[in-house]
Motif scaffolding. Structure first.
Motif, PDB file in Angstrom:
ATOM      1  N   VAL A 155       0.837  -1.200   0.000  1.00  0.00           N
ATOM      2  CA  VAL A 155       0.000   0.000   0.000  1.00  0.00           C
ATOM      3  C   VAL A 155       0.873   1.251   0.000  1.00  0.00           C
ATOM      4  N   GLU A 156       1.951   1.246   0.769  1.00  0.00           N
ATOM      5  CA  GLU A 156       2.836   2.412   0.802  1.00  0.00           C
ATOM      6  C   GLU A 156       3.487   2.649  -0.555  1.00  0.00           C
ATOM      7  N   ILE A 157       3.926   1.592  -1.208  1.00  0.00           N
ATOM      8  CA  ILE A 157       4.517   1.743  -2.541  1.00  0.00           C
ATOM      9  C   ILE A 157       3.495   2.330  -3.506  1.00  0.00           C
ATOM     10  N   LEU A 158       2.287   1.791  -3.485  1.00  0.00           N
ATOM     11  CA  LEU A 158       1.244   2.280  -4.393  1.00  0.00           C
ATOM     12  C   LEU A 158       0.878   3.734  -4.106  1.00  0.00           C
ATOM     13  N   LEU A 159       0.727   4.077  -2.840  1.00  0.00           N
ATOM     14  CA  LEU A 159       0.411   5.462  -2.492  1.00  0.00           C
ATOM     15  C   LEU A 159       1.560   6.396  -2.852  1.00  0.00           C
ATOM     16  N   GLY A 160       2.788   5.961  -2.618  1.00  0.00           N
ATOM     17  CA  GLY A 160       3.939   6.774  -2.968  1.00  0.00           C
ATOM     18  C   GLY A 160       4.014   7.043  -4.465  1.00  0.00           C
ATOM     19  N   LEU A 161       3.840   5.996  -5.253  1.00  0.00           N
ATOM     20  CA  LEU A 161       3.856   6.164  -6.706  1.00  0.00           C
ATOM     21  C   LEU A 161       2.683   7.021  -7.176  1.00  0.00           C
ATOM     22  N   ALA A 162       1.528   6.843  -6.543  1.00  0.00           N
ATOM     23  CA  ALA A 162       0.359   7.648  -6.901  1.00  0.00           C
ATOM     24  C   ALA A 162       0.602   9.126  -6.599  1.00  0.00           C
ATOM     25  N   LEU A 163       1.262   9.413  -5.469  1.00  0.00           N
ATOM     26  CA  LEU A 163       1.575  10.814  -5.140  1.00  0.00           C
ATOM     27  C   LEU A 163       2.434  11.457  -6.218  1.00  0.00           C
ATOM     28  N   VAL A 164       3.379  10.694  -6.741  1.00  0.00           N
ATOM     29  CA  VAL A 164       4.306  11.236  -7.728  1.00  0.00           C
ATOM     30  C   VAL A 164       3.669  11.324  -9.115  1.00  0.00           C
ATOM     31  N   PHE A 165       2.936  10.275  -9.515  1.00  0.00           N
ATOM     32  CA  PHE A 165       2.525  10.166 -10.909  1.00  0.00           C
ATOM     33  C   PHE A 165       1.053  10.464 -11.204  1.00  0.00           C
ATOM     34  N   LEU A 166       0.170  10.296 -10.251  1.00  0.00           N
ATOM     35  CA  LEU A 166      -1.267  10.528 -10.506  1.00  0.00           C
ATOM     36  C   LEU A 166      -1.644  11.959 -10.119  1.00  0.00           C
ATOM     37  N   VAL A 167      -1.017  12.901 -10.780  1.00  0.00           N
ATOM     38  CA  VAL A 167      -1.164  14.314 -10.439  1.00  0.00           C
ATOM     39  C   VAL A 167      -2.618  14.770 -10.560  1.00  0.00           C
ATOM     40  N   LYS A 168      -3.337  14.279 -11.553  1.00  0.00           N
ATOM     41  CA  LYS A 168      -4.739  14.684 -11.732  1.00  0.00           C
ATOM     42  C   LYS A 168      -5.622  14.221 -10.579  1.00  0.00           C
ATOM     43  N   HIS A 169      -5.156  13.224  -9.839  1.00  0.00           N
ATOM     44  CA  HIS A 169      -5.938  12.670  -8.729  1.00  0.00           C
ATOM     45  C   HIS A 169      -5.275  12.947  -7.382  1.00  0.00           C
ATOM     46  N   LYS A 170      -4.413  13.961  -7.332  1.00  0.00           N
ATOM     47  CA  LYS A 170      -3.610  14.203  -6.141  1.00  0.00           C
ATOM     48  C   LYS A 170      -4.448  14.474  -4.888  1.00  0.00           C
ATOM     49  N   VAL A 171      -5.587  15.125  -5.036  1.00  0.00           N
ATOM     50  CA  VAL A 171      -6.425  15.393  -3.866  1.00  0.00           C
ATOM     51  C   VAL A 171      -6.936  14.076  -3.280  1.00  0.00           C
ATOM     52  N   LYS A 172      -7.430  13.204  -4.127  1.00  0.00           N
ATOM     53  CA  LYS A 172      -7.918  11.894  -3.656  1.00  0.00           C
ATOM     54  C   LYS A 172      -6.786  11.077  -3.044  1.00  0.00           C
ATOM     55  N   VAL A 173      -5.619  11.116  -3.673  1.00  0.00           N
ATOM     56  CA  VAL A 173      -4.466  10.378  -3.154  1.00  0.00           C
ATOM     57  C   VAL A 173      -4.042  10.961  -1.803  1.00  0.00           C
ATOM     58  N   GLY A 174      -4.065  12.270  -1.671  1.00  0.00           N
ATOM     59  CA  GLY A 174      -3.726  12.908  -0.406  1.00  0.00           C
ATOM     60  C   GLY A 174      -4.665  12.501   0.716  1.00  0.00           C
ATOM     61  N   VAL A 175      -5.946  12.453   0.420  1.00  0.00           N
ATOM     62  CA  VAL A 175      -6.928  12.015   1.420  1.00  0.00           C
ATOM     63  C   VAL A 175      -6.700  10.547   1.766  1.00  0.00           C
ATOM     64  N   ALA A 176      -6.470   9.726   0.754  1.00  0.00           N
ATOM     65  CA  ALA A 176      -6.220   8.295   0.991  1.00  0.00           C
ATOM     66  C   ALA A 176      -4.982   8.094   1.854  1.00  0.00           C
ATOM     67  N   LEU A 177      -3.924   8.848   1.582  1.00  0.00           N
ATOM     68  CA  LEU A 177      -2.708   8.719   2.372  1.00  0.00           C
ATOM     69  C   LEU A 177      -2.937   9.190   3.806  1.00  0.00           C
ATOM     70  N   ALA A 178      -3.670  10.274   3.978  1.00  0.00           N
ATOM     71  CA  ALA A 178      -3.977  10.746   5.335  1.00  0.00           C
ATOM     72  C   ALA A 178      -4.759   9.681   6.106  1.00  0.00           C
ATOM     73  N   ILE A 179      -5.712   9.050   5.458  1.00  0.00           N
ATOM     74  CA  ILE A 179      -6.478   7.969   6.097  1.00  0.00           C
ATOM     75  C   ILE A 179      -5.550   6.805   6.439  1.00  0.00           C
ATOM     76  N   PHE A 180      -4.650   6.463   5.517  1.00  0.00           N
ATOM     77  CA  PHE A 180      -3.681   5.400   5.773  1.00  0.00           C
ATOM     78  C   PHE A 180      -2.847   5.719   7.019  1.00  0.00           C
ATOM     79  N   TYR A 181      -2.384   6.966   7.137  1.00  0.00           N
ATOM     80  CA  TYR A 181      -1.602   7.354   8.310  1.00  0.00           C
ATOM     81  C   TYR A 181      -2.410   7.213   9.600  1.00  0.00           C
ATOM     82  N   VAL A 182      -3.691   7.514   9.539  1.00  0.00           N
ATOM     83  CA  VAL A 182      -4.550   7.328  10.720  1.00  0.00           C
ATOM     84  C   VAL A 182      -4.679   5.836  11.040  1.00  0.00           C
ATOM     85  N   LEU A 183      -4.842   5.019  10.005  1.00  0.00           N
ATOM     86  CA  LEU A 183      -5.024   3.585  10.214  1.00  0.00           C
ATOM     87  C   LEU A 183      -3.786   2.891  10.775  1.00  0.00           C
ATOM     88  N   ILE A 184      -2.600   3.372  10.427  1.00  0.00           N
ATOM     89  CA  ILE A 184      -1.392   2.720  10.939  1.00  0.00           C
ATOM     90  C   ILE A 184      -0.921   3.298  12.276  1.00  0.00           C
TER      91      ILE A 184
END
Length: 140
Positions: free
Chosen positions: A58-87
């Motif tokens: 999940v960390e690899i996928l989120l990291g790559l998404a942060l770098v490459f999925l620029v059009k979806h960066k807001v969604k990726v940012g929210v997903a990563l924030a949720i991931f940080y809460v979950l861990i």
């Protein structure tokens, strides 16, 4: 949502760091990450390893998404924030159980680390424009 150059750099740095941490989960720091699996989860070596491997992927996928999925960066940012809460329970478990890992070999060091999780959450939200998006959305 537009972001400035500082946010873009912060997003990319965070993405690379996340991908690196994910690779570390799967390889050279696997035992260290196993020490962070909350003790209230099943105390089975295979299960704990599965948790570490899964979170690493999940960390690899989120990291790559942060770098490459620029059009979806807001969604990726929210997903990563949720991931940080979950861990976060893993960090709490490391502190409450006095588990040494990642050079955190005193209660003081483990306690100080707990205060960095909100920083990571804010970093994920700010660098992707998600914080601005969520604030503007809450005003409507």
């Amino acid at each position: 949502m537009e972001t400035n150059i500082f946010q873009k750099i912060a997003r990319i740095v965070l993405g690379v760091a996340m991908a690196f941490a994910g690779v570390a989960h799967l390889t050279f720091q696997r035992a260290e990450f196993q020490a962070q699996v909350p003790r209230w989860l099943p105390d089975n070596a295979a299960f704990m390893d599965l948790v570490v491997i899964s979170s690493g992927v999940v960390e690899i996928l989120l990291g790559l998404a942060l770098v490459f999925l620029v059009k979806h960066k807001v969604k990726v940012g929210v997903a990563l924030a949720i991931f940080y809460v979950l861990i976060f329970p893993g960090n709490i478990s490391q502190y409450t159980n006095g588990i040494n890992a990642f050079g955190l070999d005193t209660d003081q060091k483990r306690l100080i680390r707990l205060f960095f999780q909100p920083v990571l959450i804010l970093w994920a939200l700010w660098s992707t424009g998600a914080l601005k998006y969520l604030i503007s959305r809450s005003k409507n």
